[in-house]
Structure formats: C-alpha cells, structure tokens
Scaffold this active site. Structure first.
Site, PDB file in Angstrom:
ATOM      1  N   GLU A   1      -0.132  -0.233  -5.575  1.00  0.00           N
ATOM      2  CA  GLU A   1       0.064  -1.015  -4.348  1.00  0.00           C
ATOM      3  C   GLU A   1       0.461  -2.456  -4.646  1.00  0.00           C
ATOM      4  O   GLU A   1       1.332  -3.018  -3.982  1.00  0.00           O
ATOM      5  CB  GLU A   1      -1.213  -0.984  -3.490  1.00  0.00           C
ATOM      6  CG  GLU A   1      -1.373   0.263  -2.642  1.00  0.00           C
ATOM      7  CD  GLU A   1      -1.764   1.489  -3.433  1.00  0.00           C
ATOM      8  OE1 GLU A   1      -1.614   2.614  -2.921  1.00  0.00           O
ATOM      9  OE2 GLU A   1      -2.229   1.325  -4.581  1.00  0.00           O
TER      10      GLU A   1
ATOM     11  N   HIS B   1     -12.564   5.030   2.236  1.00  0.00           N
ATOM     12  CA  HIS B   1     -11.345   5.364   2.963  1.00  0.00           C
ATOM     13  C   HIS B   1     -11.522   5.239   4.479  1.00  0.00           C
ATOM     14  O   HIS B   1     -10.736   5.791   5.243  1.00  0.00           O
ATOM     15  CB  HIS B   1     -10.909   6.800   2.644  1.00  0.00           C
ATOM     16  CG  HIS B   1     -10.676   7.062   1.192  1.00  0.00           C
ATOM     17  ND1 HIS B   1     -11.706   7.306   0.327  1.00  0.00           N
ATOM     18  CD2 HIS B   1      -9.535   7.099   0.450  1.00  0.00           C
ATOM     19  CE1 HIS B   1     -11.207   7.496  -0.895  1.00  0.00           C
ATOM     20  NE2 HIS B   1      -9.891   7.372  -0.842  1.00  0.00           N
TER      21      HIS B   1
END
Length: 343
Positions: free
Chosen positions: A73, A142
């Site tokens: 990322e 998450h």
C-alpha cells in the site's frame, strides 16, 4: 411516429441497481470521459477486483488504465499521489481501508497537505476508495471505521455513500474534484440493490460533495447517519412510526466538508437529535455533529440532550454474537430515540 399518432411514451422508469454495479458504472463512465483517469490497486485488473467493482474494465481499457499492483500500500499509494501531482487523476483502491494505515503518510502528508503547503500551486486530484468499517466475521484488524480518522484532516474531502445513487454520484464527483478525496464504501452494501432514478442513470449525474440528503421527513426527532447505518435508521423510523413517533432521517453522504446546515434545520424542526454510526464513540462523527449543534444556533431549539449511538469502544471481536453486540442495531436506535423523547 408513435408520438405523432398521439400515443404517449412513458419515460424510462427507475431501476434496481446494486451498489457494486453503481460503482462499476461510475468508474466505466469516468475512464471513458477522461483519459487522465486510471485505476490501480490489488487485483483490480485481471481478477476484476476483490469485490468485482472493476469487473470488465481491464478488458475494456487495458493495462495502462487499470493496473494491478503488488501487495504494498505504501508503494502504490505513493505512485498514485505522484501521478496526481503530475496531472493524472488516479483512483487508488484499498482492498479494505484498514490497509490504508500502511499508506497513511502518503494519504495525509503527501496528498492532503501538499495543496495547502504549495499555496494551491500543486493540485492532487486523487480518489482513495474501498470498503470501510465492519464487514462480517473478519475481526478487529479488518473492521475499523476511518470516517473520524480521515474526516479529522484538513486538505481531504471524505465521502461515505449509502445507496446506489450515492455511490455512483459521489464517486463521479470525487474523480472530477481537484482535491484528494477519501471514499469510504461498505462491503456489506456492495450486493444490496437500491432504486436508481432515471436521472441517476445519466452519464452526467453527480452527487455534490458536501451536501446531505433527507431520506425521510419527520417531526419528532432527527436521526443523522452515514453509510450502512442509514438503512438501520430508516428501519427504526418505520417501527417507531407505528407507535406515533415520526423520525426525520438524514443521510450525511459527506463527512468532510460536513453539511451541518441541513442537520441544524432539521433539529430546529424536531427539537431532538440522535446520531448513529458504526465507528468508535470517542472523537467520532457523532461527537463532531453534537459539538457543532451545541456551538450553533440550533442548540437553543433542543428539548433534550443529543444522544449518540455508536459501535462499542473495543476492538471488534471475531465471534458473531459479540460482533453483533458491537455494531449498532435497529433496537439500539429505537432505544436511543425513546430515551431522548422520554417515552
């Protein structure tokens, strides 16, 4: 010919479109409209996206416009921000916004602050998008809501759609905006169909950033929410209507800049306020709304303290029964409304 014969032709009716397909339409239309737009992220190309948002786009636009990235990322977000500074209009997909924490330096220090620090000389027209908040059974790492995190930062615009029209219109507006925009979607809404009006089916349709929508008119209490909890608020309002309580439901749609004027106007009408969000309570979106109302002219219209309904102040458990108790449910909203109305 039919019109000449006096036969009345009906306008195209509203259709049912899932949030997933609405986002796909928006990406397709903007890739076609502006050659500077491109999509990058993990599995967005040949695999059609982890959630099939980019289905068919790689085959249509090729490797230069839809780009698969490594699982890094920080790396691909930095590439995207640099591309935006150089004049392109990237759409940077995070497989989940929890993974954007790996790239938060790029999002905040590089994208959000550059326009300010350059006195406007450097525009950063980029969209960071992907699923945000709790899904189902994916545990603490998450399941975080980043609305308060990114809404905290000057230089960013932050949008949070609920319906298919929200998703399509906000994504198109975000891609066309010259500022960095964080678009917080919800994974559990991707497969949900919503009615899409004829107007929303147009390639020119956008939802203005910074404008909330009153989803249901009411007179007794104002419910303010964003993303998936908007649906919970509407369900709670339907239940409460049977008991004679009329809730006005506001879909924020944009976290930053926040449309506090619409909330104020509603509070002045209903005299009661309940905010609903999936994120943690401390320094949350609801806390900001309550503070703005207290500081503004609508405060004098309140007949009771504003009430917040939020996620539990804990990392998200994995077990389903615990997860259900950590996320605001319809019953929690009904309880909060009755509490603020003292019924």
């Amino acid at each position: 010919l039919q019109q000449r014969r006096g036969i009345r032709l009906s306008a195209p009716a509203a259709i049912q479109v899932t949030v997933r397909d609405a986002l796909n339409q928006a990406l397709d239309e903007e890739l076609e409209r502006d050659e500077r737009v491109f999509l990058l992220g993990e599995e967005v190309a040949q695999y059609d996206g982890a959630y099939k948002i980019s289905r068919g786009l790689w085959k249509k636009y090729g490797d230069k416009r839809v780009i698969d990235t490594p699982i890094s990322e920080m790396g691909f977000t930095g590439i995207a921000v640099g591309a935006a500074m150089a004049g392109l209009r990237p759409v940077c997909e995070f497989m989940t916004f929890n993974f954007s924490m790996q790239a938060i330096d790029q999002v905040i220090n590089s994208a959000a602050k550059t326009c300010y620090m350059s006195a406007g000389a450097i525009a950063v027209p980029i969209v960071f998008r992907g699923p945000n908040g709790a899904s189902a059974g994916v545990a603490a790492q998450h399941s975080q809501c980043f609305a308060a995190w990114y809404g905290h930062c000057p230089g960013l615009k932050v949008v949070s759609p609920w319906s298919s029209e929200d998703a399509k219109g906000l994504l198109k507006a975000s891609i066309r905006d010259d500022n960095p925009v964080v678009m917080l979607e919800n994974e559990l809404l991707y497969g949900v169909p919503f009615e899409m009006s004829e107007q929303a089916q147009s390639k020119d349709f956008i939802v203005p950033i910074g404008k909330a929508k009153v989803e249901r008119q009411g007179t007794h209490v104002t419910l303010v929410s964003h993303s998936r909890p908007v649906g919970h608020c509407l369900e709670a309002a339907a239940v409460l209507a049977k008991e004679g309580v009329e809730c006005e439901v506001i879909n924020l749609r944009t976290i930053r800049p926040m449309d506090i004027e619409t909330v104020e106007a509603s509070v002045m009408k209903t005299n009661h306020l309940v905010t609903v969000e999936g994120g943690w309570p401390q320094f949350g979106v609801g806390a900001e709304i309550c503070a703005r109302i207290m500081e503004g002219s609508a405060f004098n219209y309140l007949d009771a303290p504003a009430v917040r309904v939020t996620g539990a102040d804990v990392p998200m458990p994995y077990a389903k029964i615990l997860e259900d108790n950590c996320i605001p449910q319809v019953k929690d909203i009904i309880f909060a409304v009755k509490k603020t109305l003292n019924i």
